[in-house]
Design a protein around this motif. Sequence first.
Motif, mmCIF file in Angstrom:
data_model
loop_
_atom_site.group_PDB
_atom_site.id
_atom_site.type_symbol
_atom_site.label_atom_id
_atom_site.label_comp_id
_atom_site.label_asym_id
_atom_site.label_seq_id
_atom_site.Cartn_x
_atom_site.Cartn_y
_atom_site.Cartn_z
ATOM 1 N N THR A 180 5.179 33.590 27.076
ATOM 2 C CA THR A 180 5.046 32.804 25.849
ATOM 3 C C THR A 180 3.816 31.913 25.956
ATOM 4 O O THR A 180 3.233 31.756 27.035
ATOM 5 C CB THR A 180 6.290 31.926 25.604
ATOM 6 N N GLU A 182 2.829 28.572 26.427
ATOM 7 C CA GLU A 182 3.424 27.313 26.871
ATOM 8 C C GLU A 182 2.494 26.118 26.678
ATOM 9 O O GLU A 182 2.885 24.981 26.942
ATOM 10 C CB GLU A 182 3.819 27.420 28.346
ATOM 11 N N PHE A 295 12.418 26.694 25.224
ATOM 12 C CA PHE A 295 11.228 26.001 25.729
ATOM 13 C C PHE A 295 11.145 24.590 25.153
ATOM 14 O O PHE A 295 10.770 23.634 25.850
ATOM 15 C CB PHE A 295 9.968 26.790 25.366
ATOM 16 N N ASN A 347 14.860 21.581 28.489
ATOM 17 C CA ASN A 347 14.415 22.956 28.689
ATOM 18 C C ASN A 347 14.584 23.417 30.139
ATOM 19 O O ASN A 347 13.845 24.280 30.620
ATOM 20 C CB ASN A 347 12.965 23.135 28.228
ATOM 21 N N TYR A 350 15.114 27.142 30.409
ATOM 22 C CA TYR A 350 13.871 27.884 30.227
ATOM 23 C C TYR A 350 13.053 27.883 31.505
ATOM 24 O O TYR A 350 12.562 28.931 31.946
ATOM 25 C CB TYR A 350 13.058 27.281 29.079
ATOM 26 N N GLN A 351 12.868 26.731 32.098
ATOM 27 C CA GLN A 351 12.036 26.627 33.293
ATOM 28 C C GLN A 351 12.596 27.456 34.447
ATOM 29 O O GLN A 351 11.845 28.063 35.214
ATOM 30 C CB GLN A 351 11.907 25.153 33.727
ATOM 31 N N SER A 355 10.595 31.156 32.103
ATOM 32 C CA SER A 355 9.227 30.633 32.070
ATOM 33 C C SER A 355 8.182 31.666 32.463
ATOM 34 O O SER A 355 8.481 32.690 33.100
ATOM 35 C CB SER A 355 9.116 29.427 33.007
ATOM 36 N N ASN A 356 6.924 31.389 32.111
ATOM 37 C CA ASN A 356 5.808 32.227 32.531
ATOM 38 C C ASN A 356 5.690 32.284 34.055
ATOM 39 O O ASN A 356 5.320 33.319 34.622
ATOM 40 C CB ASN A 356 4.496 31.705 31.944
#
Length: 381
Positions: A180, A182, A295, A347, A350-351, A355-356
């Motif tokens: 995504t 970020e 996120f 988030n 997400y992390q 996450s990326n």
Amino acid sequence: MAAPNKASILVLGVHPDSEAYPNIKYRLEALRRHSEYHLSEINFPIWRDARKSKGAFAALARTFWAHTYVLLSCIFRYKKINPQIIYIPYPAIFCTLLVRLCFIRRPIVLDAFISIYDTVVNDRSVLNKTSIMAKLLFAIERNAFNLAAKVMVDTRENAEFYSQLFKLPIEKFVVSPLFTNEEARAGKAVRLDSNKFNVLFVGNMIPLHGVGVILEATRLLLGEEDIQFVLIGDGQESWRVDEFVGQSNLRWIRDWVPEFEIKGAIEQADVCLGVFAGNAKSNRVCPYKLYLYNFLGKPIVTFASTWAVRQAQSTMTLIPGGDAVQLANAILELREILGKGTTKYNNNFYQACLSNEKASVVFDTMVNELIAGYSEVRRGG
């Protein structure tokens, strides 16, 4: 040639590199920045933006020329590039077949962001599975998956599904989160009414998302004057929304909206809506919208899919699929909870899981294993 001690990766395909396809765009940006990779690219996008090519003939002609260009470029440039890994982003099926047609034996990583067969046959019912075209598409996609060293998918459930559908070993599939954006700041073009309790849905109007369930919930909550539903998107089932246009608690933004503006709308929303169809596909996917919602640390209501139930760190509110009453009740409960101000959303999920950084670790591990395995084979081990 790659610099010493750097893994040589050829990114090859007909993929778009735009905000409309963030998983591709931001994965490639991360690969270009990677200090341990020497990246070469051969790409001719078969469509340029979210609207794609206009007209069937134009789309077919561009698709044919794009693949021809990639094939010829691969033939003439391959020896000079001499990659250790070939990564083919979505849409990857025909490019994978073309690479093998050139008798190139380096490991291929096929990004199966969306299965064409599953989408047009199982999800959207564009083709009957007994038709000749469906069988041909199945054979093409299975063959491409089989020829790839690894097939990247976004959830464990998708890996298991494709393994069973195409009768391929589960070890062939690598589960990785999508990429995504970020870093982008949220836009301000889409303004929500700050005096309302805003319930936001973002996405294509397709069967997977269960738009009919959301619309029925809007009808059930008509008497709750402070609740405002905002729908951003268009697509196959937009006719369902047409029937509700003019309803006092519903606002529909039909035009395509760039991701940074969508982020702005999400930031303003009180509750964000996921998918609600409850069908086989919705049971195994994590839609991109859930990445954005998580996120930004927003309260979420979505279908209790196998994937969602398995996410122990998630704070998403899960309900049965296809149930507008349950959706309406979940919104009312969240309104009460948020009104008290005692529950804080963040988030963290997400992390930890989406996450990326998580996606990069998965990709790096896969590349190292493929290079080591290929080197071992060449040595005759």
